[in-house]
Design a protein around this motif. Structure first.
Motif, mmCIF file in Angstrom:
data_model
loop_
_atom_site.group_PDB
_atom_site.id
_atom_site.type_symbol
_atom_site.label_atom_id
_atom_site.label_comp_id
_atom_site.label_asym_id
_atom_site.label_seq_id
_atom_site.Cartn_x
_atom_site.Cartn_y
_atom_site.Cartn_z
ATOM 1 N N HIS A 1 41.756 55.566 42.265
ATOM 2 C CA HIS A 1 41.377 54.144 42.298
ATOM 3 C C HIS A 1 41.061 53.787 43.746
ATOM 4 O O HIS A 1 41.810 53.067 44.404
ATOM 5 N N ALA A 2 39.942 54.289 44.217
ATOM 6 C CA ALA A 2 39.614 54.204 45.640
ATOM 7 C C ALA A 2 39.411 52.776 46.116
ATOM 8 O O ALA A 2 39.452 52.508 47.323
ATOM 9 N N ASP A 3 39.190 51.840 45.187
ATOM 10 C CA ASP A 3 38.984 50.452 45.595
ATOM 11 C C ASP A 3 40.289 49.652 45.595
ATOM 12 O O ASP A 3 40.281 48.464 45.895
ATOM 13 N N CYS A 4 41.401 50.288 45.260
ATOM 14 C CA CYS A 4 42.682 49.577 45.210
ATOM 15 C C CYS A 4 43.373 49.637 46.565
ATOM 16 O O CYS A 4 43.249 50.601 47.313
ATOM 17 N N ASP A 5 44.114 48.579 46.861
ATOM 18 C CA ASP A 5 44.753 48.428 48.164
ATOM 19 C C ASP A 5 46.270 48.597 48.117
ATOM 20 O O ASP A 5 46.893 48.843 49.150
ATOM 21 N N ALA B 1 42.502 43.659 38.983
ATOM 22 C CA ALA B 1 41.442 43.201 39.870
ATOM 23 C C ALA B 1 41.861 41.916 40.572
ATOM 24 O O ALA B 1 41.459 41.652 41.712
ATOM 25 N N ASP B 2 42.674 41.113 39.890
ATOM 26 C CA ASP B 2 43.211 39.875 40.453
ATOM 27 C C ASP B 2 44.694 40.082 40.728
ATOM 28 O O ASP B 2 45.498 40.229 39.797
ATOM 29 N N CYS B 3 45.067 40.097 42.007
ATOM 30 C CA CYS B 3 46.462 40.351 42.366
ATOM 31 C C CYS B 3 47.399 39.285 41.834
ATOM 32 O O CYS B 3 48.603 39.528 41.658
ATOM 33 N N MET B 4 46.877 38.099 41.528
ATOM 34 C CA MET B 4 47.725 37.034 40.998
ATOM 35 C C MET B 4 48.150 37.336 39.558
ATOM 36 O O MET B 4 49.217 36.907 39.114
ATOM 37 N N ASP B 5 47.346 38.100 38.840
ATOM 38 C CA ASP B 5 47.763 38.555 37.505
ATOM 39 C C ASP B 5 48.963 39.486 37.619
ATOM 40 O O ASP B 5 49.886 39.445 36.795
ATOM 41 N N TRP B 6 48.951 40.334 38.624
ATOM 42 C CA TRP B 6 50.091 41.236 38.885
ATOM 43 C C TRP B 6 51.349 40.425 39.186
ATOM 44 O O TRP B 6 52.419 40.700 38.649
ATOM 45 N N VAL C 1 52.703 51.753 48.013
ATOM 46 C CA VAL C 1 51.873 52.317 49.073
ATOM 47 C C VAL C 1 50.764 51.314 49.344
ATOM 48 O O VAL C 1 50.102 50.836 48.415
ATOM 49 N N PHE C 2 50.578 50.971 50.620
ATOM 50 C CA PHE C 2 49.622 49.935 51.023
ATOM 51 C C PHE C 2 48.486 50.551 51.829
ATOM 52 O O PHE C 2 48.719 51.427 52.679
ATOM 53 N N ARG C 3 47.286 50.065 51.569
ATOM 54 C CA ARG C 3 46.198 50.438 52.472
ATOM 55 C C ARG C 3 46.508 49.818 53.837
ATOM 56 O O ARG C 3 46.830 48.629 53.932
ATOM 57 N N ARG D 1 43.290 44.521 45.538
ATOM 58 C CA ARG D 1 43.327 45.090 44.193
ATOM 59 C C ARG D 1 44.576 45.960 44.092
ATOM 60 O O ARG D 1 44.904 46.695 45.019
ATOM 61 N N ILE D 2 45.267 45.855 42.967
ATOM 62 C CA ILE D 2 46.560 46.522 42.812
ATOM 63 C C ILE D 2 46.536 47.445 41.603
ATOM 64 O O ILE D 2 46.061 47.062 40.528
ATOM 65 N N THR D 3 47.032 48.646 41.799
ATOM 66 C CA THR D 3 47.227 49.610 40.712
ATOM 67 C C THR D 3 48.721 49.859 40.562
ATOM 68 O O THR D 3 49.437 50.016 41.556
#
Length: 301
Positions: A108-112, A138-143, A158-160, A191-193
């Motif tokens: 998930h290369a686009d996740c931070d 895609a929306d961190c507020m959903d997380w 793990v954080f970018r 973006r969160i995985t």
């Protein structure tokens, strides 16, 4: 350098070996391990230096005592990894964890932010598991809305590194620094995985901040500050889980201080996914916030 692992050290002579061994035994190897000696008066620093002599990936940083946040920030100013994660010196990570989590990062290369499971209070009768499951937000507020404030630790994430490039740092001299940091990260709309692979092993420390803090006012202040900074209206059904998380802390704050820090509001009775939350929501709806706090104080004497 793919990953920086930051481990603050203060009076962890008895546990730092276990912590470091759990990291150096990982199958994932593209990391630097920064052991931050926060002016510890015990033998932690000497042990750390011996580990560094045996493993070139380990660097020991020495600084005057400033607390956990100061030690983490000191390392953040010096880290080189594309990603960064935090492990406390009295905890450990299970075998294969870094490989599993960094595989998620690669997939998930686009996740931070990548969040993985935690076993809390390892080996105690109240040991329990937090597993965020496998999801992409895609929306961190959903997380945030899904799990509320019950998983705001930094240690199972793990954080970018670029999330820390514009001044996001741990609040020095403040307790519950993870909660205080979180809104400054979420304001960047990462973006969160989440994954069900890997495991952070959290060992209960009877002399730690959480165990020795009878008044949870600083925690509730951090939580209400997060709500304010992110512009969250807890009257919306989406955020009722967050409110009940804060209500759980408010009950203990009232017992210790007699203070009411939350706004009264009505709550949905279902959909929380945690034992007791529906009961707390019903109590607030029927009795009101202040009377609920008073009854809790009487029952918990």
């Amino acid at each position: 350098m793919k990953l920086t692992i930051i481990v603050p050290m203060y009076n962890v002579e008895a546990t730092i070996g276990r912590c470091v061994r759990s990291i150096t035994a990982q199958t994932f190897a593209d990391y630097e391990l920064l052991l931050v000696d926060d002016g510890s008066p015990d033998g932690s620093a000497a042990l750390a230096e011996s580990f560094a002599m045996d493993d070139s990936r380990i660097t020991v940083l020495h600084k005057a005592n400033g607390g956990l946040s100061s030690a983490r920030n000191y390392a953040l100013d010096r880290c080189r990894g594309d990603y960064v994660t935090f492990v406390d010196g009295d905890d450990e990570i299970a075998p294969g964890t870094l490989e599993a989590v960094m595989d998620e990062a690669a997939g998930h290369a686009d996740c931070d932010i990548i969040e993985y499971p935690v076993t809390e209070r390892v080996g105690r009768p109240d040991e329990h598991l937090f597993n965020p499951g496998a999801h992409v937000y895609a929306d961190c507020m959903d997380w945030l809305a899904r799990f509320g404030l019950s998983h705001c630790w930094v240690c199972n994430k793990v954080f970018r590194r670029r999330l820390f490039d514009h001044g996001a740092r741990f609040a020095v001299g403040r307790r519950f620094e993870d909660v205080l940091l979180l809104p400054h990260l979420l304001l960047q709309r990462p973006r969160i995985t989440t994954t069900d692979r890997g495991m952070y092993l959290y060992h209960w420390n009877g002399s730690g901040i959480v165990a020795t803090t009878p008044d949870l006012t600083p925690l509730l202040e951090a939580q209400t500050g997060l709500i304010s900074l992110l512009g969250i209206d807890t009257r919306r059904r989406r955020w009722h889980r967050l409110y009940v998380d804060m209500l759980s802390v408010q009950l203990y704050v009232y017992r210790a201080t007699g203070r009411i820090m939350l706004r009264p509001q009505r709550l949905a009775l279902t959909g929380y996914g945690r034992t007791g939350y529906s009961l707390k929501a019903a109590a607030v709806n029927v009795l009101g916030l202040r009377l609920t706090c008073k009854i809790f104080k009487l029952l918990k004497r």
